[in-house]
Design a protein around this motif. Structure first.
Motif, mmCIF file in Angstrom:
data_model
loop_
_atom_site.group_PDB
_atom_site.id
_atom_site.type_symbol
_atom_site.label_atom_id
_atom_site.label_comp_id
_atom_site.label_asym_id
_atom_site.label_seq_id
_atom_site.Cartn_x
_atom_site.Cartn_y
_atom_site.Cartn_z
ATOM 1 N N PRO A 150 -0.454 44.783 -4.843
ATOM 2 C CA PRO A 150 -1.175 44.920 -3.572
ATOM 3 C C PRO A 150 -2.680 44.711 -3.722
ATOM 4 C CG PRO A 150 -0.693 47.076 -4.470
ATOM 5 C CD PRO A 150 -0.062 46.081 -5.410
ATOM 6 N N VAL A 151 -3.278 44.231 -2.650
ATOM 7 C CA VAL A 151 -4.724 44.129 -2.537
ATOM 8 C C VAL A 151 -5.114 44.777 -1.209
ATOM 9 C CG1 VAL A 151 -6.737 42.609 -2.484
ATOM 10 C CG2 VAL A 151 -4.729 41.953 -3.818
ATOM 11 N N PHE A 152 -5.799 45.904 -1.286
ATOM 12 C CA PHE A 152 -6.227 46.654 -0.105
ATOM 13 C C PHE A 152 -7.726 46.432 0.047
ATOM 14 C CE2 PHE A 152 -6.488 51.098 1.967
ATOM 15 C CZ PHE A 152 -6.235 50.543 3.228
ATOM 16 N N PHE A 153 -8.169 45.869 1.154
ATOM 17 C CA PHE A 153 -9.557 45.448 1.263
ATOM 18 C C PHE A 153 -10.070 45.582 2.697
ATOM 19 C CE2 PHE A 153 -7.115 41.737 2.417
ATOM 20 C CZ PHE A 153 -7.861 41.120 3.402
ATOM 21 N N TYR A 154 -11.369 45.379 2.835
ATOM 22 C CA TYR A 154 -11.981 45.270 4.161
ATOM 23 C C TYR A 154 -13.253 44.442 4.045
ATOM 24 C CZ TYR A 154 -15.417 48.833 2.749
ATOM 25 O OH TYR A 154 -16.405 49.517 2.102
ATOM 26 N N ILE A 155 -13.684 43.901 5.160
ATOM 27 C CA ILE A 155 -14.943 43.162 5.234
ATOM 28 C C ILE A 155 -15.968 44.071 5.889
ATOM 29 C CG2 ILE A 155 -16.115 41.154 6.206
ATOM 30 C CD1 ILE A 155 -13.462 39.673 6.041
ATOM 31 N N ASP A 156 -17.082 44.243 5.224
ATOM 32 C CA ASP A 156 -18.116 45.159 5.706
ATOM 33 C C ASP A 156 -18.595 44.740 7.096
ATOM 34 O OD1 ASP A 156 -20.832 46.426 6.007
ATOM 35 O OD2 ASP A 156 -20.293 47.182 4.025
ATOM 36 N N PRO A 157 -18.783 45.720 8.004
ATOM 37 C CA PRO A 157 -19.278 45.379 9.350
ATOM 38 C C PRO A 157 -20.618 44.658 9.347
ATOM 39 C CG PRO A 157 -18.446 47.635 9.300
ATOM 40 C CD PRO A 157 -18.463 47.142 7.882
ATOM 41 N N GLU A 158 -21.408 44.830 8.288
ATOM 42 C CA GLU A 158 -22.697 44.144 8.211
ATOM 43 C C GLU A 158 -22.538 42.633 8.112
ATOM 44 O OE1 GLU A 158 -24.872 45.807 5.000
ATOM 45 O OE2 GLU A 158 -25.056 47.802 5.940
ATOM 46 N N PHE A 159 -21.321 42.196 7.780
ATOM 47 C CA PHE A 159 -21.038 40.758 7.758
ATOM 48 C C PHE A 159 -21.386 40.121 9.096
ATOM 49 C CE2 PHE A 159 -18.218 37.235 8.710
ATOM 50 C CZ PHE A 159 -18.227 36.469 7.554
ATOM 51 N N ALA A 160 -21.054 40.810 10.187
ATOM 52 C CA ALA A 160 -21.273 40.259 11.530
ATOM 53 C C ALA A 160 -22.747 40.227 11.913
ATOM 54 C CB ALA A 160 -20.490 41.076 12.554
ATOM 55 N N GLU A 161 -23.587 40.957 11.191
ATOM 56 C CA GLU A 161 -25.013 41.006 11.503
ATOM 57 C C GLU A 161 -25.845 40.049 10.659
ATOM 58 O OE1 GLU A 161 -26.108 45.048 10.954
ATOM 59 O OE2 GLU A 161 -24.611 45.835 12.369
#
Length: 233
Positions: A191-202
């Motif tokens: 498994p790979v559990f991940f997220y993209i930081d909300p600062e990406f959108a800024e």
């Protein structure tokens, strides 16, 4: 005496300055040209050669040692900075709980799997792509199988494309940089559990980025050893 004198005189007329008579002529039997290096010079050259070989061998050993230390150092550096297209480490449970998903910023994440030429595993992602938004966790799976009749230990590296997005791609759980042992014919899900930081959108530099690729490459490793940093692109 007169004959010998005439012979030496004739020999002298046939010689250039600094030349030696040929063996057997004018009474000079067995004369050889002198060696330009003395015994002491030869010994000095041998000593210098041995020293140079010693320096080369020491440098080679040092480079091997550095290569084996490269993986943990590279991992710590890249996870701290997000440079080199490497995903950052998870920022902690509290931050994940406080994240607000950016619903109007949909990103397509694709998955790639490779194996080194010496690695005999079958390795592939179980999904080709998923859609995520910054600030939202996601789960993906890879599958690995050892089709051989002997145990094989593997270790993987990873990167993110585009490289600039690596600082925002955070993995909460994954199988990279850790030895994985598979017995003959064994197959496992990774498994790979991940997220993209909300600062990406800024970030203005990420304004046109709507596709991110996560790539893993497995190498065969010996038990108890760290794999040198692979040089692949």
């Amino acid at each position: 005496m007169a004959l010998c004198a005439r012979s030496w005189a004739g020999c002298g007329r046939g010689l250039r300055l600094g030349a030696l008579p040929r063996p057997g002529l004018c009474g000079t039997r067995g004369v050889r040209s002198s060696n330009p290096f003395t015994r002491q010079q030869e010994e000095e050259w041998r000593r210098r050669n041995r020293s140079a070989l010693g320096y080369i061998a020491a440098a080679a050993v040092g480079m091997v040692g550095l290569s084996y230390a490269a993986v943990p150092l590279y991992r710590l550096y890249c996870q701290a900075t997000g440079l080199g297209g490497t995903a950052g480490a998870g920022r902690g449970a509290e931050r994940i709980e406080r994240m607000e998903p950016v619903r109007d910023r949909v990103i397509r994440v694709t998955f790639n799997a490779d194996t080194h030429a010496s690695m005999q595993w079958n390795f592939k992602p179980q999904q080709s792509e998923i859609y995520v938004v910054p600030g939202e966790t996601a789960l993906a799976f890879y599958k690995a199988k050892n089709p051989t009749d002997k145990p094989v230990i593997g270790i993987s590296t990873y990167n993110v494309v585009p490289f600039e997005a690596g600082q925002y791609f955070n993995k909460i759980q994954c199988f990279c940089f850790e030895e994985q042992r598979l017995n003959p014919q064994e197959e496992v899900d990774m498994p790979v559990f991940f997220y993209i930081d909300p600062e990406f959108a800024e970030d203005p530099k990420m304004a046109k980025v709507d596709l991110i690729t996560l790539s893993y490459t497995f190498f065969e490793a010996k038990e108890g050893q760290k794999l040198p940093l692979p040089g692949y692109q």
